[in-house]
Each structure stands twice: as structure tokens, then as C-alpha cells.
Design an enzyme around this catalytic site. Structure first.
Site, PDB file in Angstrom:
ATOM      1  N   LYS A   1       0.828  -1.192   0.000  1.00 17.48           N
ATOM      2  CA  LYS A   1       0.000   0.000   0.000  1.00 17.48           C
ATOM      3  C   LYS A   1       0.871   1.254   0.000  1.00 17.48           C
ATOM      4  CE  LYS A   1      -3.752  -1.891   2.911  1.00 17.48           C
ATOM      5  NZ  LYS A   1      -4.913  -1.685   2.040  1.00 17.48           N
TER       6      LYS A   1
ATOM      7  N   ARG B   1     -10.280 -11.658   2.338  1.00 22.13           N
ATOM      8  CA  ARG B   1     -11.218 -12.680   1.858  1.00 22.13           C
ATOM      9  C   ARG B   1     -10.586 -14.070   1.875  1.00 22.13           C
ATOM     10  NH1 ARG B   1     -11.974  -9.549  -3.656  1.00 22.13           N
ATOM     11  NH2 ARG B   1     -11.523  -7.893  -2.164  1.00 22.13           N
TER      12      ARG B   1
END
Length: 472
Positions: A251, A325
Site C-alpha cells: 500500500k 477474503r
């Protein structure tokens, strides 16, 4: 060295001190819906308000002195007669605008429980790293019609969840998240099983292990059980990524600053569990928290890797910053094996959810229309809103992989929250009802009853549904 994060006992004691018994002498708070309501004031009180050009705008607060100069009453602007529907936690604006002291509502409130909860929510401050925080409290007399035990249970869970999210990753990693879960389970005679480190591979949780293996803090799966065996089975899965660097798809700095909140799903799951246990809701509760750091190291999982999940499905990795996820999928597979009556995920999962609905309104996905409708009603009733989004079957093809059974991200920029929900749904086959909440877990700007910082979103909404559905 900062002291340990607030324990359940300490939090409960603090809240009990803030909520005074009925009949306690206290300064009255007078809700004012419009200028017409000012006619009930004395001439002196009305002149005081006029001299300060005070208007009963929503959340406006004006202490009014008595003849001695002390505060005789507090005017509280509601912005209209329907304020409780538009802003159910509006009373949370009071603590930040009042001097220390004891207060009471001068008349009946539209929802006494929410009026008290809003006030207590507005009293919350995260002070673990602050010195000299012996600020005198603002305390509230329990409103007429409010259920003291219920209010305290909701406020306790709210504080507990906020404390977890607000604690920086330096002091809240997978082990500390496990410790919080153990404290909760122990307080209510629940059981905890933890699968940690390389044992995740031996016990067939390969994707949880893959996500967390690059960190020097071992990943783990936390499994809490509580309640009577024959009660309806309610299983909650909370994403517990204690810090998310994005992995090898690192990020940018601006996107990493709030990643201590990436365990907000776990905080919401534990807050929900606390409410259930404290109020003895008649359910067989199971809480699963896959806890890990998504870090960067030579052994980090990579874009293009193919992972085999717990249920045997192979998953192509498109972007390591979509790690949540993956850990949820293994936990969902485990949960699904016992076919619970309700299976719900809480997760700070996608930026696409924030683009669609912003930080205040989490998307809610459900495969049962009756269940979904009742959750939406419950959410609005307690001021913990969610908004239903679809498991849009046509978008499932966006998860197609040429080398594995499924890709864990879509092949385009659209419908990111929907495709993430569809990915999770692939791991649920036996549960009678499945729902997914894509929460933000953070309040970026202070609102009534919601200070800036961590927020266990949707936990109260889900609890209210079960309270209505299964009895309190």
C-alpha cells in the site's frame, strides 16, 4: 509504558458509574424541537438564550444559569419533532458540550434505551496513551422506561469494540487479539480453541497460514463457543488482520496509516458476542477469528500464486492486498461444516464499499430475503444502519481464473464489494442463512455518540435482530 487495554471489568465499572440511578438529583436537560418550545422558559431563561442567539438546531446545547449562577437546566436542540428517527444517537452530542456534572432528561424520551446509549457513547474516549486523564465525568440519570442492564450491555460492547480497533498494531497483534477473545470467553464460561502457526497447515487452514506467514507474529484461528448445544446455531466470522501493509502489493503510505483498523471485523464480532453473552441470548454462539498480519518478507505469498483452500478449491492470487477474503474463506469453510442456522461475516473488506456507500453505511449481503428485511429494520431501529446490496450472480464470472478454480479478485475495476461477497459465498454450502457485512470500522469525523476513531459497526444491528427473533 501505557497500561494494558481496558479490561471488561474496568469498562463495566466505568459505565456503571456514568449511569446513575433514577431519582438522583441532577441538572435537567430539556429537549427543544423548535423556537416555539422556548415559550415555556422563564423570562430570564429566554433572555439568556436570545442574548446568545441560540437556536434549537440539531445537537445545539445551551447551559442556562439559575438565580445563583449555577447551571439550572440545559437546552438541547433536536432540530425537529422527529429527531429520534433521523438521529437516534443525537444525545451523544451532549457530553462533549457540557461541563462535568450529573444530568437527567427533563421528560420522556422517544427511545429511552437509545437516549442513554447515545449519551454513554458520547462519553467514550480512548485514553490508553494519554497522561493526566483524570477528567471529571458527565453522568446521566437512567431515563424513565430505559432498561439499565440492556443499556449497560450495549455500551460495554461498544466500548470493548472501540478499544480493540483504536489500539495500535504495536500493542494489538494476533496474540493480543487472542488474549481479548480468551478474556471474553472466560468471563462467560465459554470455550476457546486456537490453531496457531504451522499447526494451521496441519489442521488444513492453508490460506490463513499463507497470508500470515511473512510476519514474525504467528497467524492463528481463534474459535470461541458459548451457549446451550441445542439452541439455534449462530456463527460469526470476523476478519482479524491486525495490520495490513498490502503485502507484496504494498500500500502507499497514505493508505497504510489506518490499517490498525483492519481487524475491525473481529472487533465487531467480539462486540456482538459480548452483547449475546451478557444478555444470555438463547443461542449456540460460535465466533471464528482468523488473525494475522499481512506483512512483507521473503516468504510472503505473491501475486500469481495459487493457494488451495480448506474446502479444496484452488484460488489464484491477483493482488496480495486483498488478503482478508482469503483468511475468511478458510474460516467460513470450517463454520459451514456444521451447517449453522445463521452464518455471518464482519470484515473491513473493500474500498469499493466506501466508494458506494461511504464510511457510515456498511453494505449488507444476505441470501434470505426475510432475514435481510428483518436485519435492516433492526439496524434502523437502533441507529446502527446497514444497506442491502445484492449477491449479483452475473458478476460471479468476473472471478474466473484460467489457472485455478477461482480468482480471488475480479478482472476489472467495477463492483468490487459485490465480487468480494460472491467470492466468500462460494465457501458457504450448508449454512441455512448466510450474510456478509463489509464494514469500515472507523468514524472519520466525530458524530453524536460516535467519537472519531474505531467503531464496531453493525454489531448492535445484528444483536437487535437476534434479540427480536429469538427473545432476550
Amino acid at each position: 509504558m501505557p497500561s494494558k487495554a481496558t479490561t471488561l471489568d474496568a469498562t463495566r465499572h466505568t459505565l456503571e458509574d456514568l449511569l446513575l440511578a433514577r431519582g438522583t438529583d441532577a441538572i435537567p436537560i430539556v429537549p427543544v424541537a423548535s423556537d416555539d418550545d422556548l415559550g415555556g422558559l422563564s423570562d430570564l431563561e429566554r433572555r439568556w438564550a436570545e442574548a446568545r442567539d441560540w437556536k434549537p438546531d440539531q445537537g445545539a446545547v445551551l447551559p442556562v444559569p439559575d438565580e445563583t449562577g449555577a447551571i439550572g437546566k440545559v437546552l438541547f436542540g433536536t432540530g425537529g419533532a422527529d429527531w429520534a428517527k433521523d438521529a437516534p444517537l443525537l444525545t451523544g452530542a451532549l457530553p462533549g458540550k457540557l461541563p462535568a456534572g450529573d444530568y437527567r432528561f427533563a421528560g420522556p424520551m422517544p427511545d429511552p434505551d437509545l437516549a442513554a446509549l447515545g449519551f454513554l457513547g458520547g462519553c467514550y474516549r480512548f485514553t490508553r496513551y494519554k497522561s493526566g486523564n483524570d477528567k471529571a465525568p458527565r453522568r446521566l440519570v437512567l431515563p424513565e422506561g430505559a432498561d439499565r442492564d440492556q443499556v449497560l450491555a450495549l455500551a460495554e460492547a461498544l466500548y470493548f469494540g472501540r478499544d480493540l480497533i483504536n489500539t495500535p498494531a504495536s500493542d494489538l497483534g494476533p496474540a493480543e487479539l487472542e488474549a481479548a477473545a480468551r478474556e471474553l470467553a472466560k468471563a462467560f464460561d465459554g470455550t476457546v480453541k486456537v490453531t496457531e502457526g504451522s499447526t494451521l497447515l496441519a489442521d488444513n487452514f492453508p490460506m490463513i497460514h499463507a497470508v500470515g506467514r511473512a510476519s514474525d507474529r504467528a497467524p492463528r484461528l481463534i474459535d470461541i463457543r458459548w451457549g446451550a448445544e441445542r439452541a439455534p446455531k449462530v456463527t460469526i466470522v470476523g476478519k482479524g488482520i491486525c495490520f495490513d501493509t498490502g503485502g507484496l502489493n504494498l500500500k502507499p503510505g497514505g493508505s497504510m496509516g489506518l490499517m490498525k483498523k483492519d481487524m475491525g471485523g473481529a472487533a465487531s464480532a467480539l462486540a456482538f458476542a459480548l452483547m449475546v453473552m451478557r444478555t444470555k441470548l438463547p443461542v449456540r454462539l460460535r465466533v471464528l477469528i482468523p488473525a494475522a498480519d499481512n506483512s512483507v518478507a521473503g516468504n510472503a505469498f505473491r501475486p500469481g500464486d495459487v493457494l488451495t483452500s480448506r474446502n479444496g478449491m484452488t484460488v489464484e492470487i491477483g493482488n496480495t492486498d486483498a488478503e482478508g477474503r482469503l483468511v475468511l474463506a478458510d474460516a467460513l469453510s470450517l463454520a459451514d461444516e456444521e451447517a449453522p442456522d445463521y452464518l455471518v461475516t464482519f470484515a473491513t473488506l473493500t474500498g469499493a464499499a466506501r466508494v458506494a456507500l461511504g464510511p457510515e453505511l456498511p453494505p449488507f449481503y444476505a441470501d434470505d430475503d426475510d432475514f435481510a428485511g428483518k436485519v435492516l429494520e433492526a439496524a434502523l431501529a437502533v441507529g446502527d444502519p446497514v444497506w442491502r446490496m445484492p449477491f449479483w450472480a452475473s458478476y460471479d464470472k468476473l472471478l474466473k481464473s484460467n489457472v485455478a478454480d477461482v480468482s480471488h479478485i475480479s478482472d476489472g475495476p467495477f463492483a468490487g464489494s459485490v465480487t468480494a461477497a460472491l467470492f466468500l459465498k462460494r465457501f458457504v454450502k450448508e449454512a441455512k442463512r448466510f450474510a456478509h457485512l463489509d464494514i469500515y470500522g472507523w468514524v472519520p469525523r466525530e458524530q453524536p455518540g460516535r467519537p472519531q476513531g474505531g467503531e464496531p459497526q453493525a454489531a448492535r444491528a445484528l444483536f437487535q435482530f437476534f434479540r427480536r427473533e429469538l427473545g432476550s
